[in-house]
Enzyme design. Structure first.
Site, short mmCIF file in Angstrom:
data_model
loop_
_atom_site.label_atom_id
_atom_site.label_comp_id
_atom_site.label_asym_id
_atom_site.label_seq_id
_atom_site.Cartn_x
_atom_site.Cartn_y
_atom_site.Cartn_z
N ASP A 46 -8.19 -0.58 -2.37
CA ASP A 46 -9.54 -0.03 -2.37
C ASP A 46 -10.22 -0.41 -3.69
OD1 ASP A 46 -11.62 1.84 -1.31
OD2 ASP A 46 -11.13 2.92 -3.15
N THR A 51 -16.53 -1.45 -1.10
CA THR A 51 -16.49 -1.41 -2.56
C THR A 51 -15.96 -2.72 -3.17
OG1 THR A 51 -14.35 -0.31 -2.39
CG2 THR A 51 -16.25 1.09 -2.72
N THR A 52 -15.07 -3.39 -2.44
CA THR A 52 -14.55 -4.67 -2.94
C THR A 52 -15.60 -5.77 -2.75
OG1 THR A 52 -12.36 -3.94 -2.23
CG2 THR A 52 -12.59 -6.26 -2.80
N ASP A 67 -12.56 6.37 3.77
CA ASP A 67 -13.44 5.24 4.07
C ASP A 67 -13.86 5.25 5.54
OD1 ASP A 67 -13.07 4.53 1.49
OD2 ASP A 67 -12.20 2.55 1.85
#
Length: 541
Positions: free
Chosen positions: A73, A106-107, A404
């Protein structure tokens, strides 16, 4: 206040301030500063790039205390990396803001920001001014966001037909460590959201969903409880382990005799006084228990503890009790059961009791651990996801992955438009942005083309992490998209034999993808406008 410098005058009488410690301070300005920013951002983005997609690798983070976290994550990795560089810290905040607002992607947002700065470096080498690059990026982002709106599709939101929502949650869970239980976890996430969603307001209150983990068992043992699970047990081992049709008294007052809140001292000089005190305590305990029984309650949940005498009296009066239940859990129980939190025994009435159809203890294997499960509550819109796993790291990563998935389903409730993943929408946007760049007469067209190239960094990373030749595969998919005018074609990471992301059910929310592009562009614009850095040098001894 100590002097920070001296005032001097040049030969023309103009004042000049000479700062103290100027020689020991480090300063970067102009093109040097821009290159330093870009280098730092590339280093952070390259760390995360290998974690992108279903074939992405995990990172093992070890804290100073020796605690180990294994995750892919983006927000978790960056928050635990202890980044020293000031531009690196901005990327950490970028990932956190994506996590706070959307919960997923988020990545990808950090990889895109790193690629935009990498493309900006080539433009700076050509002599293009940073402000012109920043303006070009803003124009390109607008073109990309407009194109996303065009290629987006609406998704049906039907409580009786949740398969489309499960497919979206499965896309999110595909890159996580728990992807072997992908369907089960996605189904749990969708059921939890649909249980608490307010369809009139198109919103979800996350406070009604609790994610609780317990080491032991397998990931497949993870369940959704339509109620509350708390890490407590009944206060006395001889109390019944199960209560049906429970009328619950929810107390925040302690089971102890009243005493002054100021400092006080009690002197006992003889046996009679001691006996009177014992009798007084017993009388007060009996009064408290009587007030609970008179209200009609058959289960007590107390925020504070109580001593052995109170515990014994509760048992003798057939009144099961749970003690030391935390504040947030007390509130959740009150919401679930429809009860009122009572601060004084005198205020306890039958109207303030909560109701639950079934309260029972959960046992775990050969360990002495127990948990309390409160089900069939009066207000059934609260739920708990109870996560099991072989070790603490698996349980924590499963909780992050479920967060998520919950966020993605929540986003679909808010805005039910979707785009197709696997790099399909990025390639489609890159084609559209590059096409529009040729229509721009000013120098910004170079920046707009660079933005199109940066958008391809996501499919390139997906292809590379899946073991393919990235440039060849992305150029093939790009050519197919142009030839077929089909924005659904992406990278076949899992080797399923088709590039059509609709057929593979690789689905992402439009709101999440828009946020990625907007946030990455805003941050890059801000970084490109910084041309001077002053850092403290070595401290003077």
């Amino acid at each position: 206040m100590p002097s920070v410098g001296t005032l001097a005058f040049d030969e023309f009488g103009r004042p000049v301030i000479i700062l103290r410690g100027q020689d020991s301070k480090k300063r970067l300005f102009g093109i040097e500063a821009h290159k330093s920013h870009i280098l730092a951002a590339k280093a952070v983005a390259n760390t995360l790039k290998t974690s992108l997609g279903p074939r992405g690798m995990d990172k093992c983070m070890v804290s100073p205390d020796g605690d180990i976290t294994i995750t892919n994550d983006g927000a978790t990795i960056l928050s635990m990396m202890h980044v020293e560089n000031e531009i690196g810290k901005l990327l950490v905040q970028l990932s956190k803001s994506q996590d706070d607002e959307i919960g997923d992607g988020t990545t990808g947002v950090v990889v895109l920001a790193g690629a935009l700065l990498e493309q900006a470096e080539a433009l700076l080498d050509k002599g293009i001014h940073p402000i012109r690059i920043a303006d070009g990026y803003e124009l390109a982002a607008k073109i990309a966001l407009d194109h996303l709106d065009k290629i987006a599709e609406s998704y049906p939101l039907d409580l009786n037909k949740i398969d489309p929502l499960i497919n979206t949650a499965m896309t999110t869970l595909g890159s996580k460590i728990i992807n072997r239980c992908q369907y089960q976890m996605a189904e749990i996430a969708v059921s939890a959201i649909m249980n608490v969603a307010d369809m009139e307001r198109r919103d979800v209150n996350f406070e009604l969903i609790k994610v609780q983990g317990k080491v032991g068992g397998r990931l497949e043992d993870t369940i959704l409880v339509k109620g509350v699970v708390i890490d407590k047990t009944f206060s006395h081992p001889q109390m019944p382990k199960e209560v049906r049709d429970a009328k619950i008294a929810i107390l925040t007052c302690p089971f102890e005799p009243p005493k002054p809140k100021t400092k006080h001292k009690l002197d006992i000089t003889n046996v009679e006084d001691y006996k009177k005190l014992r009798e007084y305590e017993k009388e007060k305990f009996s009064e408290m228990i009587k007030s609970i029984k008179d209200s009609g309650a058959n289960l007590v949940i107390c925020q504070w503890g109580f001593d052995d005498e109170a515990n014994h009296l509760l048992l003798s009066q057939d009144l099961p009790a749970v003690r030391w239940v935390g504040g947030p859990e007390i509130e959740l129980i009150a919401i679930a059961t429809g009860g009122r939190i009572v601060p004084r025994f005198q205020e306890l009435t039958s109207e303030k009791l909560g109701f639950a159809g079934h309260v029972y203890e959960l046992d775990f294997g050969t360990t002495g651990d127990h948990m309390l499960c409160i089900e069939k509550c009066a207000k059934s819109n609260t739920c708990t996801i109870f996560v099991r796993g072989g070790n603490k790291m698996i349980v924590e990563e499963a909780k992050r992955a479920l967060h998520d998935a919950l966020c993605v389903v929540r986003n679909l409730v808010r805005d039910n438009r979707i785009v197709y993943g696997g790099g399909a929408c990025e390639i489609s946007c890159a084609i559209e942005v590059a096409k529009e760049a040729n229509k721009i007469p000013t120098i910004e067209q170079y920046a707009i083309r660079a933005f199109a190239d940066a958008l391809e960094s996501v499919p390139l990373a997906l292809a590379e992490n899946s073991g393919f030749s990235p440039i060849k595969l992305v150029s093939d998919v790009k050519a197919q998209q142009i030839a077929q005018n089909n924005s659904r074609l992406g990278i076949d990471c899992l080797n399923k034999g088709t590039n059509d992301m609709k057929a593979q059910s690789v689905i992402e929310t439009l709101i999440g993808k828009r946020q990625q592009i907007s946030l990455a562009t805003q941050l890059v614009r801000m970084i490109l406008k910084i041309d001077d850095i002053r850092l403290p040098g070595e401290s003077e001894e």
